[in-house]
Design a protein around this motif. Structure first.
Motif, PDB file in Angstrom:
ATOM      1  N   GLY A  54       0.001   0.156 -17.247  1.00  0.00           N
ATOM      2  CA  GLY A  54      -0.195   1.600 -17.157  1.00  0.00           C
ATOM      3  C   GLY A  54      -1.589   1.957 -16.674  1.00  0.00           C
ATOM      4  O   GLY A  54      -1.779   2.900 -15.899  1.00  0.00           O
ATOM      5  N   ILE A  55      -2.588   1.202 -17.133  1.00  0.00           N
ATOM      6  CA  ILE A  55      -3.960   1.480 -16.727  1.00  0.00           C
ATOM      7  C   ILE A  55      -4.199   1.010 -15.291  1.00  0.00           C
ATOM      8  O   ILE A  55      -4.924   1.616 -14.526  1.00  0.00           O
ATOM      9  CB  ILE A  55      -4.970   0.781 -17.674  1.00  0.00           C
ATOM     10  N   ILE A  56      -3.531  -0.095 -14.947  1.00  0.00           N
ATOM     11  CA  ILE A  56      -3.830  -0.765 -13.685  1.00  0.00           C
ATOM     12  C   ILE A  56      -3.056  -0.199 -12.487  1.00  0.00           C
ATOM     13  O   ILE A  56      -3.621  -0.006 -11.410  1.00  0.00           O
ATOM     14  CB  ILE A  56      -3.526  -2.283 -13.831  1.00  0.00           C
ATOM     15  N   LEU A  57      -1.765   0.074 -12.678  1.00  0.00           N
ATOM     16  CA  LEU A  57      -0.879   0.382 -11.542  1.00  0.00           C
ATOM     17  C   LEU A  57      -1.393   1.410 -10.524  1.00  0.00           C
ATOM     18  O   LEU A  57      -1.340   1.156  -9.325  1.00  0.00           O
ATOM     19  CB  LEU A  57       0.510   0.798 -12.057  1.00  0.00           C
ATOM     20  N   PRO A  58      -1.883   2.565 -10.975  1.00  0.00           N
ATOM     21  CA  PRO A  58      -2.276   3.554  -9.965  1.00  0.00           C
ATOM     22  C   PRO A  58      -3.352   3.053  -9.003  1.00  0.00           C
ATOM     23  O   PRO A  58      -3.485   3.575  -7.904  1.00  0.00           O
ATOM     24  CB  PRO A  58      -2.806   4.727 -10.798  1.00  0.00           C
ATOM     25  N   THR A  65     -10.611  -6.930 -13.133  1.00  0.00           N
ATOM     26  CA  THR A  65     -10.310  -8.069 -12.261  1.00  0.00           C
ATOM     27  C   THR A  65      -8.995  -7.852 -11.526  1.00  0.00           C
ATOM     28  O   THR A  65      -8.922  -8.020 -10.298  1.00  0.00           O
ATOM     29  CB  THR A  65     -10.240  -9.371 -13.077  1.00  0.00           C
ATOM     30  N   VAL A  66      -7.955  -7.464 -12.264  1.00  0.00           N
ATOM     31  CA  VAL A  66      -6.650  -7.298 -11.621  1.00  0.00           C
ATOM     32  C   VAL A  66      -6.707  -6.187 -10.575  1.00  0.00           C
ATOM     33  O   VAL A  66      -6.222  -6.351  -9.450  1.00  0.00           O
ATOM     34  CB  VAL A  66      -5.556  -7.008 -12.679  1.00  0.00           C
ATOM     35  N   VAL A  67      -7.330  -5.066 -10.942  1.00  0.00           N
ATOM     36  CA  VAL A  67      -7.426  -3.957  -9.982  1.00  0.00           C
ATOM     37  C   VAL A  67      -8.186  -4.401  -8.734  1.00  0.00           C
ATOM     38  O   VAL A  67      -7.757  -4.146  -7.605  1.00  0.00           O
ATOM     39  CB  VAL A  67      -8.112  -2.723 -10.622  1.00  0.00           C
ATOM     40  N   ILE A  87       3.650   7.487 -15.882  1.00  0.00           N
ATOM     41  CA  ILE A  87       3.373   6.298 -16.687  1.00  0.00           C
ATOM     42  C   ILE A  87       4.034   6.431 -18.055  1.00  0.00           C
ATOM     43  O   ILE A  87       4.588   5.476 -18.602  1.00  0.00           O
ATOM     44  CB  ILE A  87       1.839   6.104 -16.827  1.00  0.00           C
ATOM     45  N   LYS A  88       4.020   7.639 -18.583  1.00  0.00           N
ATOM     46  CA  LYS A  88       4.649   7.879 -19.886  1.00  0.00           C
ATOM     47  C   LYS A  88       6.169   7.683 -19.788  1.00  0.00           C
ATOM     48  O   LYS A  88       6.767   7.010 -20.622  1.00  0.00           O
ATOM     49  CB  LYS A  88       4.340   9.299 -20.350  1.00  0.00           C
ATOM     50  N   ASN A  89       6.767   8.252 -18.718  1.00  0.00           N
ATOM     51  CA  ASN A  89       8.218   8.105 -18.549  1.00  0.00           C
ATOM     52  C   ASN A  89       8.627   6.653 -18.348  1.00  0.00           C
ATOM     53  O   ASN A  89       9.719   6.253 -18.726  1.00  0.00           O
ATOM     54  CB  ASN A  89       8.708   8.937 -17.358  1.00  0.00           C
ATOM     55  N   ALA A  97       0.838  -1.198   0.000  1.00  0.00           N
ATOM     56  CA  ALA A  97       0.000   0.000   0.000  1.00  0.00           C
ATOM     57  C   ALA A  97       0.875   1.251   0.000  1.00  0.00           C
ATOM     58  O   ALA A  97       0.546   2.254  -0.635  1.00  0.00           O
ATOM     59  CB  ALA A  97      -0.929   0.006   1.211  1.00  0.00           C
ATOM     60  N   MET A  98       2.008   1.150   0.708  1.00  0.00           N
ATOM     61  CA  MET A  98       2.923   2.298   0.775  1.00  0.00           C
ATOM     62  C   MET A  98       3.498   2.614  -0.607  1.00  0.00           C
ATOM     63  O   MET A  98       3.612   3.789  -0.961  1.00  0.00           O
ATOM     64  CB  MET A  98       4.049   1.969   1.762  1.00  0.00           C
ATOM     65  N   ILE A  99       3.847   1.579  -1.371  1.00  0.00           N
ATOM     66  CA  ILE A  99       4.343   1.818  -2.741  1.00  0.00           C
ATOM     67  C   ILE A  99       3.298   2.602  -3.521  1.00  0.00           C
ATOM     68  O   ILE A  99       3.579   3.628  -4.138  1.00  0.00           O
ATOM     69  CB  ILE A  99       4.596   0.483  -3.486  1.00  0.00           C
TER      70      ILE A  99
END
Lengths: 321, 314
Positions: B177-181, B115-117, B166-168, A48-50
């Motif tokens: 890119g869509i999922i990480l945040p 699903t992943v999110v 995400i671009k960098n 969560a911290m990341i």
């Protein structure tokens, strides 16, 4: 909502107390006591911290930094101090976007609050069924884009059912999304339709927390329903209404999806709300510094709105206590 | 408003009134209130029926039957067109653009992303929530307050810098890119689960601890199974929210290869010719896009409805 905060306080204390008891008796008590489960806790909050640092904390700081720069993605940001802010001040499109947004927020909140309050009272006094609550919530669960497309079709100038019905009454057709005068009221209407059930549910939850003995006393005293509403229901509902207002005002200042799908900000500038303007500055004109400064301003406005609403409406106090 | 506030006795009265007085006078106030409830339901539901009616119409017949409540020239064509089961010639004949719509592909993207999110966010947030609710460590309250404070930051504010990051990272137009945040946490998810962990009984946990179980074991074997219900509710809200998200995938996932349904629908609309858009096709597409949420809602409607009072803090 008040029950939650109570719940939140008690077990935390209990946790601290029982934790303290467990570590007790040995001489090293104070250190173990203070560090507690630190190592394990670090492992648990690590993922969560990341996410927090990478996608919330750093972006917030970077957003503020970028607002003082000129930055067009190609190349590096150059520091230009307050120049973005001073240009925003004399930017007619910005003021137009603000005016349009405020107009939207006013229409949206006004109608939504009144309708939702009415629905909540209906749900509370007449129809408590989960089915009805669920049905009213349905539009809120469907994507903004879908709601926008659905109404775009129903409000179509030529073939839309709404204009068809209007013409049955011999009235002139209305270019709902296509006229400068109607674009914002129409978008406000669509979002009121989408959110009224959700807002009503929040108020309904608040109504349920008002103890029934208060009403019993009022009816013994011979208070009329209207008087009961204004002297009892509304004052006791205040904390919930403040919460609802804060949530909906903050949400509606950020209207984007509906505008993007239906009018794209047009006709001319009639529905270019502030978030649409930020989007266009950043992604059509690649002016990220300026767009960041705009979003700092939006952020400040939202924080002020929340603060003023809390203070002015004394949101933290309930007359029940 | 006055019609909706009949005094409280009415709620309890009817059964008694029916047995003692066979002919009870009509309660106009109550009838009026019910009329308003029915109107509200019609206003809410009928647009969805209109969506279905349009989707089942033949596009060319819509113009001549604009006010007809039943499907105009009933046809499954629109659904076939959207699902790519119609040849371009047939599609054009029925009023479609003839352009290929990668509906199945968008559907696939939406399923992957949502699903992943959902899995990531609920799991990682539950770990953090456990640390905030059940573990004792210095600075816990301060860190939690910091997490909560970020609930106030509007998404647009972090969206621009996040887009640049995400671009960098070279992740534009990729699923990561869509999922990480949204993968690791949202302040709301942590807050939501923390409330439940706080209210759970400590006794089982303490017994396990006396038996020598580690915190990890306790978390996986005791806390998680006991929190199944709130986690399912949160998963449901997260899934629906992610499925409906438009702004972020519009920024970072415009490319056909990772385009989700919401973005795809927007493109579909802007592609349709200005003169005579393929309305039945568009409504068929929106209906299919809304279907997963509608099905989830039918299956777990009560859960969603009951959790709204809670999630209002969002």
């Amino acid at each position: 909502m008040t029950t939650l905060t109570k719940q939140q306080r008690d077990p935390a204390d209990r946790a601290a107390r029982s934790g303290g008891a467990r570590t007790g008796s040995s001489g090293k008590k104070s250190i173990t006591h203070r560090m507690g489960d630190l190592k394990i806790a670090l492992v648990f909050i690590f993922p969560a911290m990341i996410g927090f640092v990478a996608f919330f904390l750093i972006p917030t700081i970077r957003g503020v930094y970028l607002s003082f720069t000129e930055y067009s993605i190609l190349g590096d940001p150059t520091w230009i101090g307050l120049k973005n802010y001073s240009s925003i001040f004399s930017d007619e499109l910005f003021w137009n976007a603000m005016a349009v947004t405020v107009q939207y927020v006013g229409l949206n909140i006004g109608f939504q609050t009144v309708i939702a309050l009415g629905l909540a009272l209906l749900m509370h006094r007449v129809a408590k069924s989960t089915f009805i609550r669920g049905a009213l919530l349905l539009p809120f669960l469907v994507a903004n884009v879908i709601v926008a497309l659905l109404w775009f079709w129903m409000l179509d100038y030529q073939l839309g059912i709404v204009n068809e019905v209007i013409s049955w009454f011999g009235l002139p057709r209305v270019a709902f999304f296509g006229s400068e005068q109607w674009a914002i009221p129409t978008i406000a209407f669509v979002n009121v339709w989408r959110h009224m059930g959700y807002t009503a549910l929040l108020i309904f939850a608040g109504l349920q927390s008002i103890p029934s003995h208060v009403y019993e006393v009022a009816s013994l005293d011979g208070a009329s329903p209207t008087r009961t509403f204004w002297s009892i229901t509304m004052p006791l509902l205040r904390p919930v209404m403040v919460l609802v207002l804060v949530v909906t005002v903050i949400g509606s200042f950020q209207v984007f999806d509906t505008v993007a799908v239906t009018t794209g900000g047009g006709p001319i500038n009639a529905s270019r709300v502030i978030q649409m303007y930020i989007y266009q500055k950043a992604f059509t004109e690649s002016d990220f510094g300026y767009a960041s400064a705009l979003s700092v301003i939006l952020f400040v406005i939202l924080a002020l709105v929340a603060f003023v609403q809390m203070k002015f409406l004394k949101g933290n106090e309930s007359d029940l206590d | 408003m006055t019609t909706s506030t009949p005094s409280r006795q009415h709620a309890a009265a009817p059964t008694r009134a029916l047995t003692t007085k066979p002919r009870k006078p009509i309660n106009w106030r109550r009838a009026g209130a019910w009329t308003l409830v029915v109107i509200a339901l019609i206003v809410t539901i009928s647009p969805f029926l209109w969506m279905l009616r349009t989707a089942l119409s033949s596009n060319h017949s819509l113009a001549a039957n604009a006010g007809n409540l039943l499907p105009a020239d009933f046809s499954w064509g629109a659904f076939k067109r959207v699902l790519g089961l119609q040849s371009p010639e047939e599609a054009i004949a029925e009023g479609g653009s003839g352009a290929a719509i990668n509906f199945w592909w968008y559907l696939r993207s939406s399923i992957i992303v949502s699903t992943v999110v959902t899995v990531g966010q609920v799991f990682f947030s539950s770990m953090a929530a456990y640390a905030f609710a059940r573990l004792r460590w210095p600075g816990r309250e301060k860190v939690f307050a910091l997490f909560l404070a970020t609930m106030m930051v509007p998404p647009i504010f972090t969206a621009l810098p996040n887009f640049l990051m995400i671009k960098n990272l070279g992740l534009l137009n990729t699923y990561p890119g869509i999922i990480l945040p949204f993968l690791f946490m949202t302040p709301f998810a942590i807050f939501f689960l923390r409330q439940f962990f706080l209210s759970m009984s400590r006794e089982v946990e303490e017994a396990a601890m006396l038996d020598g179980a580690s915190k990890f074991r306790i978390y996986f074997k005791i806390v998680l199974p006991n929190a199944a219900a709130p986690m399912a509710t949160l998963a449901l809200l997260t899934f629906i929210g992610t499925w409906n998200e438009y702004f972020w995938p519009l920024l970072v996932g415009q490319d056909e290869s990772v385009r989700v349904l919401t973005v795809g629908l927007g493109v579909f609309k802007s592609q349709s010719p200005q003169g005579a858009p393929d309305w039945s096709g568009l409504m068929a597409a929106t209906l299919i896009a809304a279907l997963p949420v509608l099905l989830l809602f039918i299956a777990f409607g009560k859960k969603v409805v009951n959790s709204i009072g809670f999630s209002g803090i969002k």
